[in-house]
Motif scaffolding. Structure first.
Motif, short mmCIF file in Angstrom:
data_model
loop_
_atom_site.label_atom_id
_atom_site.label_comp_id
_atom_site.label_asym_id
_atom_site.label_seq_id
_atom_site.Cartn_x
_atom_site.Cartn_y
_atom_site.Cartn_z
N GLU A 95 13.68 -29.24 -26.78
CA GLU A 95 15.02 -28.66 -26.77
C GLU A 95 15.86 -29.24 -25.64
OE1 GLU A 95 15.23 -24.43 -27.13
OE2 GLU A 95 13.59 -24.35 -28.58
N SER A 96 15.26 -29.41 -24.47
CA SER A 96 16.00 -29.98 -23.34
C SER A 96 16.46 -31.41 -23.65
CB SER A 96 15.13 -29.98 -22.08
OG SER A 96 14.79 -28.67 -21.69
N ALA A 97 15.53 -32.22 -24.15
CA ALA A 97 15.86 -33.60 -24.47
C ALA A 97 16.85 -33.68 -25.62
CB ALA A 97 14.59 -34.38 -24.81
N SER A 98 16.73 -32.79 -26.60
CA SER A 98 17.65 -32.80 -27.74
C SER A 98 19.08 -32.53 -27.30
CB SER A 98 17.22 -31.75 -28.77
OG SER A 98 15.99 -32.09 -29.38
N ARG A 99 19.26 -31.64 -26.32
CA ARG A 99 20.61 -31.38 -25.82
C ARG A 99 21.24 -32.64 -25.26
NH1 ARG A 99 18.60 -27.61 -22.54
NH2 ARG A 99 19.91 -28.25 -20.79
N LEU A 100 20.45 -33.41 -24.54
CA LEU A 100 20.98 -34.66 -23.97
C LEU A 100 21.36 -35.64 -25.07
CD1 LEU A 100 18.89 -35.61 -20.81
CD2 LEU A 100 21.27 -34.86 -20.94
N VAL A 101 20.52 -35.76 -26.09
CA VAL A 101 20.81 -36.69 -27.18
C VAL A 101 22.05 -36.25 -27.95
CG1 VAL A 101 19.95 -37.65 -29.36
CG2 VAL A 101 18.43 -37.48 -27.39
N ILE A 102 22.17 -34.95 -28.21
CA ILE A 102 23.37 -34.43 -28.88
C ILE A 102 24.61 -34.75 -28.06
CG2 ILE A 102 24.57 -32.30 -29.53
CD1 ILE A 102 21.76 -31.17 -30.26
N GLU A 103 24.50 -34.59 -26.75
CA GLU A 103 25.64 -34.91 -25.86
C GLU A 103 25.93 -36.40 -25.86
OE1 GLU A 103 26.85 -34.83 -21.10
OE2 GLU A 103 25.09 -33.71 -21.79
N GLU A 104 24.90 -37.23 -25.74
CA GLU A 104 25.15 -38.67 -25.65
C GLU A 104 25.66 -39.24 -26.95
OE1 GLU A 104 20.94 -40.99 -26.47
OE2 GLU A 104 21.53 -40.60 -24.41
N LEU A 105 25.35 -38.62 -28.08
CA LEU A 105 25.87 -39.06 -29.37
C LEU A 105 27.31 -38.61 -29.58
CD1 LEU A 105 22.79 -38.44 -31.70
CD2 LEU A 105 23.69 -40.66 -30.97
N GLY A 106 27.82 -37.75 -28.69
CA GLY A 106 29.21 -37.34 -28.74
C GLY A 106 29.49 -36.08 -29.54
N PHE A 107 28.45 -35.37 -29.98
CA PHE A 107 28.65 -34.18 -30.80
C PHE A 107 28.98 -32.96 -29.93
CE2 PHE A 107 26.10 -36.83 -33.62
CZ PHE A 107 26.81 -36.72 -34.81
N ALA A 108 29.62 -31.99 -30.54
CA ALA A 108 29.97 -30.76 -29.84
C ALA A 108 28.71 -30.04 -29.38
CB ALA A 108 30.78 -29.85 -30.77
N ALA A 109 28.81 -29.40 -28.23
CA ALA A 109 27.67 -28.68 -27.68
C ALA A 109 27.41 -27.40 -28.48
CB ALA A 109 27.92 -28.34 -26.22
N PRO A 110 26.16 -27.12 -28.80
CA PRO A 110 25.84 -25.89 -29.54
C PRO A 110 25.63 -24.72 -28.61
CG PRO A 110 23.87 -27.21 -29.24
CD PRO A 110 24.99 -27.99 -28.60
N VAL A 111 25.67 -23.53 -29.17
CA VAL A 111 25.22 -22.31 -28.48
C VAL A 111 23.70 -22.31 -28.50
CG1 VAL A 111 25.19 -19.79 -28.59
CG2 VAL A 111 27.29 -21.05 -29.13
N LEU A 112 23.07 -21.86 -27.41
CA LEU A 112 21.62 -21.84 -27.31
C LEU A 112 21.08 -20.43 -27.52
CD1 LEU A 112 21.19 -24.10 -24.14
CD2 LEU A 112 21.35 -24.80 -26.54
N GLN A 113 19.96 -20.35 -28.24
CA GLN A 113 19.24 -19.09 -28.46
C GLN A 113 20.16 -18.00 -29.04
OE1 GLN A 113 16.07 -19.18 -28.37
NE2 GLN A 113 15.90 -21.17 -27.34
N ARG A 114 20.89 -18.37 -30.06
CA ARG A 114 21.77 -17.40 -30.75
C ARG A 114 20.90 -16.41 -31.51
NH1 ARG A 114 24.74 -14.51 -33.95
NH2 ARG A 114 26.89 -15.14 -34.43
N GLY A 115 21.07 -15.13 -31.24
CA GLY A 115 20.26 -14.10 -31.90
C GLY A 115 20.84 -13.67 -33.23
N LEU A 116 19.96 -13.47 -34.22
CA LEU A 116 20.34 -12.95 -35.52
C LEU A 116 19.32 -11.91 -35.95
CD1 LEU A 116 21.38 -16.13 -37.58
CD2 LEU A 116 22.91 -14.40 -36.67
N TRP A 117 19.77 -10.94 -36.73
CA TRP A 117 18.89 -9.93 -37.28
C TRP A 117 18.64 -10.24 -38.76
CZ3 TRP A 117 15.42 -6.36 -36.62
CH2 TRP A 117 15.19 -5.39 -37.60
N LEU A 118 17.36 -10.31 -39.14
CA LEU A 118 16.99 -10.56 -40.53
C LEU A 118 16.55 -9.23 -41.13
CD1 LEU A 118 14.98 -13.90 -40.22
CD2 LEU A 118 17.43 -13.56 -40.55
N PRO A 119 17.39 -8.60 -41.94
CA PRO A 119 17.10 -7.23 -42.41
C PRO A 119 15.93 -7.13 -43.37
CG PRO A 119 19.09 -8.09 -43.46
CD PRO A 119 18.70 -9.08 -42.42
#
Length: 209
Positions: A95-119
């Motif tokens: 996950e740490s390395a993926s953030r760097l690759v996403i940044e270096e490729l120029g893509f928008a930064a994502p939110v990390l550990q977004r919580g969702l409820w699966l009913p």
């Protein structure tokens, strides 16, 4: 930077051995190591996830305080580059390395550990990466959890549970992207997945990792 120039070197005892503090050790690593290596180590020391009951080794505030107390010093810019990207929400090196690759490729930064409820399954889930406007989830997974101890039966149960989780997750998001270590290192496979999903790309590419 000479140890002791601006503050006394902090030494602590761990398992009967005298070692430098976590903060000092990470600063020295960040001065000398590649950005990716230093970020992985720093994220690991900061890790404080909502679904894991482990205590972080330090905090970003303590790291920044130690960094500021030593400035100016040689390599401080490299340390600042790590601290500006470090997070307590990375669940592992991929996950740490993926953030760097996403940044270096120029893509928008994502939110990390977004919580969702699966009913249906009655569980909280946390997405490794999530792009809010596009409603795209990103999951960075190695194969360790499928190849761990327990034999084929346990591995099959893990795969089935993951499939059921993703099926329910897809009812709440517009898409789910998955990538592994090879996709991240090669970059182009991850780049293609992000482009196909319509993730914004507001910056030019640059090499970071």
């Amino acid at each position: 930077m000479t140890v002791g120039q601006r503050q006394q070197l902090e030494v602590v005892e761990r398992d009967g051995r005298l070692v430098t503090s976590v903060e000092h050790t990470l600063i020295q690593l960040s001065r000398m190591a590649p950005l990716g290596t230093a970020l992985v180590a720093t994220d690991a020391a900061l890790r404080d996830l909502p679904y894991v009951g482990c205590e972080p080794l330090t905090t970003l505030e303590r790291l920044c305080t130690a960094h500021e107390a030593l400035r100016p010093y040689r390599g401080s810019g490299r340390v600042q580059a790590v601290l500006s990207r470090a997070t307590s929400l990375a669940d592992g090196p991929l996950e740490s390395a993926s953030r760097l690759v996403i940044e270096e490729l120029g893509f928008a930064a994502p939110v990390l550990q977004r919580g969702l409820w699966l009913p249906v399954s009655g569980q909280d889930v946390y997405l490794d990466f999530y792009w809010e406007e596009e409603r795209i989830a990103g999951e960075a997974d190695g194969y360790g959890k499928y190849l761990g101890p327990g034999g084929p039966g346990v591995a099959a149960s893990t795969v089935i549970a993951e499939k059921q989780r993703e099926d329910e997750l897809r009812e709440q998001v517009a898409g789910v992207l998955r990538w592994d270590w090879q996709d991240m290192w090669r970059r182009q496979p991850l780049e293609r997945k992000l482009l196909r999903a319509g993730i914004p790309r507001p910056r030019r590419s640059s090499r970071l990792l």
